[in-house]
Design a protein around this motif. Structure first.
Motif, short mmCIF file in Angstrom:
data_model
loop_
_atom_site.label_atom_id
_atom_site.label_comp_id
_atom_site.label_asym_id
_atom_site.label_seq_id
_atom_site.Cartn_x
_atom_site.Cartn_y
_atom_site.Cartn_z
N ASP A 152 0.82 -1.21 0.00
CA ASP A 152 0.00 0.00 0.00
C ASP A 152 0.85 1.27 0.00
O ASP A 152 0.35 2.35 -0.32
CB ASP A 152 -0.94 0.01 1.21
CG ASP A 152 -2.02 -1.06 1.10
OD1 ASP A 152 -2.10 -1.72 0.04
OD2 ASP A 152 -2.77 -1.25 2.07
N GLY A 153 2.11 1.15 0.38
CA GLY A 153 3.01 2.31 0.35
C GLY A 153 3.62 2.56 -1.00
O GLY A 153 4.24 3.60 -1.23
N ASN A 154 3.45 1.61 -1.95
CA ASN A 154 3.99 1.72 -3.30
C ASN A 154 5.50 1.94 -3.30
O ASN A 154 6.04 2.76 -4.03
CB ASN A 154 3.30 2.85 -4.08
CG ASN A 154 3.30 2.61 -5.58
OD1 ASN A 154 2.85 1.57 -6.05
ND2 ASN A 154 3.81 3.56 -6.33
N LYS A 155 6.19 1.15 -2.45
CA LYS A 155 7.63 1.29 -2.31
C LYS A 155 8.28 -0.07 -2.14
O LYS A 155 7.62 -1.06 -1.78
CB LYS A 155 7.98 2.17 -1.10
CG LYS A 155 7.49 3.60 -1.17
CD LYS A 155 7.78 4.34 0.12
CE LYS A 155 7.26 5.78 0.06
NZ LYS A 155 7.49 6.51 1.34
N ILE A 156 9.59 -0.09 -2.38
CA ILE A 156 10.44 -1.22 -2.03
C ILE A 156 11.29 -0.78 -0.85
O ILE A 156 11.87 0.30 -0.86
CB ILE A 156 11.35 -1.64 -3.21
CG1 ILE A 156 10.51 -1.94 -4.45
CG2 ILE A 156 12.20 -2.84 -2.82
CD1 ILE A 156 9.50 -3.05 -4.27
N GLY A 157 11.35 -1.64 0.18
CA GLY A 157 12.12 -1.30 1.38
C GLY A 157 13.37 -2.16 1.50
O GLY A 157 13.42 -3.29 1.00
N THR A 193 22.60 -2.51 11.19
CA THR A 193 22.28 -1.24 11.85
C THR A 193 20.80 -1.06 12.16
O THR A 193 20.45 -0.20 12.97
CB THR A 193 22.74 -0.06 10.97
OG1 THR A 193 21.97 -0.06 9.74
CG2 THR A 193 24.22 -0.18 10.63
N GLY A 194 19.94 -1.82 11.50
CA GLY A 194 18.50 -1.64 11.67
C GLY A 194 17.93 -0.50 10.84
O GLY A 194 16.74 -0.20 10.93
N THR A 195 18.77 0.14 10.01
CA THR A 195 18.32 1.26 9.18
C THR A 195 17.48 0.75 8.01
O THR A 195 17.82 -0.25 7.37
CB THR A 195 19.53 2.03 8.63
OG1 THR A 195 20.32 2.50 9.72
CG2 THR A 195 19.08 3.22 7.78
N ILE A 196 16.37 1.43 7.74
CA ILE A 196 15.49 1.08 6.63
C ILE A 196 15.53 2.21 5.59
O ILE A 196 15.31 3.38 5.91
CB ILE A 196 14.05 0.83 7.09
CG1 ILE A 196 13.98 -0.44 7.95
CG2 ILE A 196 13.11 0.71 5.88
CD1 ILE A 196 12.59 -0.76 8.46
N LEU A 197 15.82 1.84 4.34
CA LEU A 197 15.72 2.75 3.21
C LEU A 197 14.51 2.35 2.37
O LEU A 197 14.16 1.18 2.30
CB LEU A 197 16.99 2.70 2.35
CG LEU A 197 18.31 3.07 3.03
CD1 LEU A 197 19.47 2.89 2.05
CD2 LEU A 197 18.27 4.50 3.55
N GLU A 198 13.89 3.33 1.72
CA GLU A 198 12.73 3.06 0.89
C GLU A 198 12.94 3.63 -0.51
O GLU A 198 13.53 4.70 -0.69
CB GLU A 198 11.47 3.68 1.50
CG GLU A 198 11.08 3.06 2.84
CD GLU A 198 9.87 3.74 3.44
OE1 GLU A 198 8.86 3.06 3.65
OE2 GLU A 198 9.94 4.96 3.70
N TYR A 199 12.44 2.88 -1.50
CA TYR A 199 12.60 3.27 -2.90
C TYR A 199 11.20 3.31 -3.54
O TYR A 199 10.57 2.26 -3.72
CB TYR A 199 13.48 2.27 -3.65
CG TYR A 199 14.84 2.07 -3.02
CD1 TYR A 199 15.94 2.81 -3.42
CD2 TYR A 199 15.02 1.12 -2.01
CE1 TYR A 199 17.19 2.63 -2.85
CE2 TYR A 199 16.27 0.93 -1.42
CZ TYR A 199 17.34 1.69 -1.85
OH TYR A 199 18.58 1.50 -1.26
#
Length: 238
Positions: free
Chosen positions: A41-46, A52-58
């Motif tokens: 539903d966010g229309n993204k790839i995570g 590190t636990g860091t999340i990036l979104e594309y």
């Protein structure tokens, strides 16, 4: 979430909050120290960095595409394949490093879709030049062959002994003569596809009626799958 099991009574659960609220994390894959996931539903790839636990979104270029299935071809660059269920596309996220990325989308030709739409669900890479996916809306499994003159290769799933159309759901690219294994909700089966034979499909009916076979994995000479409504785990011994 990550579950680490040390023994039957000793375990730990760690959860990671996705930056986009209400994004509906759907499918997941792991490669090279990173967990990749679709945000339907966010229309993204995570991408979750496990160290590190860091999340990036594309973000996906086509709006409201409903990215669903995902798989990763590790290496440099990393190639993340995903399905866009709502718009009948395959997507590829190419990541060279954290600042160099590109997203490509490949529309399924109308000749294969017809009515209803294909609704691509699950995707699994075999090699850089062979990507398998399910198209339950078109009652088919398919390959995307990016280096081929005709890159889409569809195979209609139909069980003749019961006169039933298949609804392929999850898929695993295979080896040793088996093109792919997939779960089929239409026939309540786990199915092997043999591309080099006249009888292309071998059906393994689930003992539980209408068990709704969902996800699957192939390990050695065993195929495992889950039943969504049957509340069971199934093992097929080849």
């Amino acid at each position: 979430g990550r579950l680490v099991v040390t023994s039957s009574v000793d375990y730990a659960v760690v959860t990671y909050s996705v930056p986009t609220a209400g994004s509906y994390p759907y499918d997941i894959a792991y490669a090279n120290g990173a967990v990749w996931f679709t945000e339907r539903d966010g229309n993204k790839i995570g991408r979750l960095d496990t160290a590190t636990g860091t999340i990036l979104e594309y973000p996906v270029e086509t709006s409201d595409s409903q990215p669903t299935g995902i798989d990763v071809l590790p290496g440099v660059p990393t190639r993340v394949w995903f399905t866009e269920r709502a718009v009948d596309k395959l997507g590829q996220l190419v990541v060279t490093d954290t600042t160099t990325t590109a997203i490509y989308e490949y529309a399924i030709p109308e000749a294969f879709i017809g009515a209803p739409p294909a609704e691509p669900q699950e995707v699994k890479k075999n090699t850089v030049s062979e990507i398998w996916f399910t198209a339950p809306g078109a009652y088919s499994i398919a390959r995307y062959l990016p280096q081929s003159f005709e890159p889409f290769d569809f195979h209609y799933v139909y069980r003749q002994d019961t006169s039933t159309r298949g609804i392929p759901w999850s898929i695993m690219a295979a080896q040793s003569g088996v093109g792919a294994w997939f779960t089929d909700r239409g026939t309540n089966s786990v199915v092997a596809y043999f591309p080099q034979t006249n009888s292309s499909f071998i059906w393994y009916s689930l003992p539980t009626g209408n068990g709704m076979p969902n996800d699957l994995v192939v390990t050695g000479n065993l195929v495992w799958c889950t039943e969504e409504t049957g509340q069971r785990v199934v093992r097929v011994t080849m």
